[in-house]
Design a protein around this motif. Structure first.
Motif, short mmCIF file in Angstrom:
data_model
loop_
_atom_site.label_atom_id
_atom_site.label_comp_id
_atom_site.label_asym_id
_atom_site.label_seq_id
_atom_site.Cartn_x
_atom_site.Cartn_y
_atom_site.Cartn_z
N LEU A 36 0.70 -1.09 -0.08
CA LEU A 36 -0.05 -0.14 0.00
C LEU A 36 1.00 1.12 -0.03
O LEU A 36 0.39 2.27 -0.45
CB LEU A 36 -0.79 -0.05 1.28
N THR A 37 1.94 1.22 0.53
CA THR A 37 2.78 2.47 0.60
C THR A 37 3.47 2.63 -0.77
O THR A 37 3.61 3.53 -1.29
CB THR A 37 4.13 2.02 1.55
N ARG A 38 3.65 1.20 -1.49
CA ARG A 38 4.16 1.86 -2.82
C ARG A 38 3.07 2.20 -3.79
O ARG A 38 3.38 2.86 -4.68
CB ARG A 38 4.54 0.42 -3.54
N ALA A 39 1.90 2.11 -3.46
CA ALA A 39 0.70 2.56 -4.12
C ALA A 39 0.46 4.09 -3.79
O ALA A 39 -0.01 4.74 -4.71
CB ALA A 39 -0.60 1.87 -3.83
N GLY A 40 1.28 4.53 -2.90
CA GLY A 40 1.08 5.81 -2.42
C GLY A 40 0.35 6.47 -1.12
O GLY A 40 0.31 7.51 -0.98
#
Length: 244
Positions: A152-156
């Protein structure tokens, strides 16, 4: 009072007997009991939980399965709560994450986690209720949480939105699995037939449900997959709007 404060401090602030206390307690030297280990106790507990559920679990029964005296277990697991936390984390180890999950598309990782979590909870129905009421602070659960948060962090996603999004992912699975497990404890076919008859008979009171009765009583797998896909698509659309 001083001794109590010392014990609480040793548990990272979690009191003995509180959910999750086993993860925050300082390791203690335990007297060895022949043939016993925490691993064997936990494996036996998972087996008994699968057969009888949480309410019927006791250290005495686990000891009987192991051919040991109940007091021998206390050197490894002082309380039933410890056993529940350890057993819950043990079944979380069954959740497989996709190869390369640390770099794969976040949607694939999240959907894979949701499907795997659901499958695990349906194999161990008792875990569905515990997962919503006890801290998931064991190493296996934290490893899976780390993977989801990283995706989810990679998703922003960030800040409170990140935490809320991760909670939505897990809560959807836990809620649907808990509902399915609860129905499975009863004669589900009979219950569904009774509900179908009730809504049909009172269609004037529930016209929308009556008009979509078969979808309302649709199969669990289809409903879950649609819900999971809808959630992830909605999250992706939210990120697109925020980035526009």
């Amino acid at each position: 009072m001083a001794e109590k404060a010392k014990n609480d401090a040793g548990n990272g602030g979690a009191k003995d007997g509180a959910p999750g206390a086993v993860w925050f307690r300082e390791p203690q030297r335990r007297r060895k009991a022949p043939g016993l280990s925490r691993e064997r106790i936990v494996a036996t507990a998972v087996d008994r939980l699968d057969r009888e559920g949480v309410d019927q679990l006791s250290l005495r029964k686990i000891a009987g399965d192991l051919g040991a005296h109940a007091t021998s277990l206390y050197w490894h697991v002082p309380t039933k709560g410890d056993v529940l936390d350890l057993a819950l984390d043990e079944v979380f180890a069954e959740i497989r994450l996709p190869d390369g999950h640390r770099t794969r598309d976040w949607r694939e990782v999240v959907l894979a986690y949701m499907r795997e979590l659901r499958a695990m909870l349906l194999r161990h129905p008792w875990a569905a209720s515990l997962a919503g009421t006890r801290p998931l602070a064991g190493p296996h659960a934290l490893e899976r949480s780390e993977s989801v948060y990283a995706a989810l962090t990679r998703a922003g996603f960030a800040g409170p939105t990140l935490a809320a999004t991760a909670a939505a992912v897990s809560n959807l699975v836990i809620a649907t699995a808990s509902t399915q497990a609860a129905w499975a404890e009863r004669a589900e076919v009979g219950s569904r037939d009774a509900l179908r008859g009730l809504i049909t008979e009172r269609h004037a009171s529930y016209p929308t449900l009556a008009a979509h009765l078969e979808d309302f009583l649709g199969d669990w797998d289809t409903q879950f997959e649609i819900a999971a896909q809808t959630l992830v698509k909605g999250l992706a659309a939210q990120r697109t709007e925020e980035q526009a």
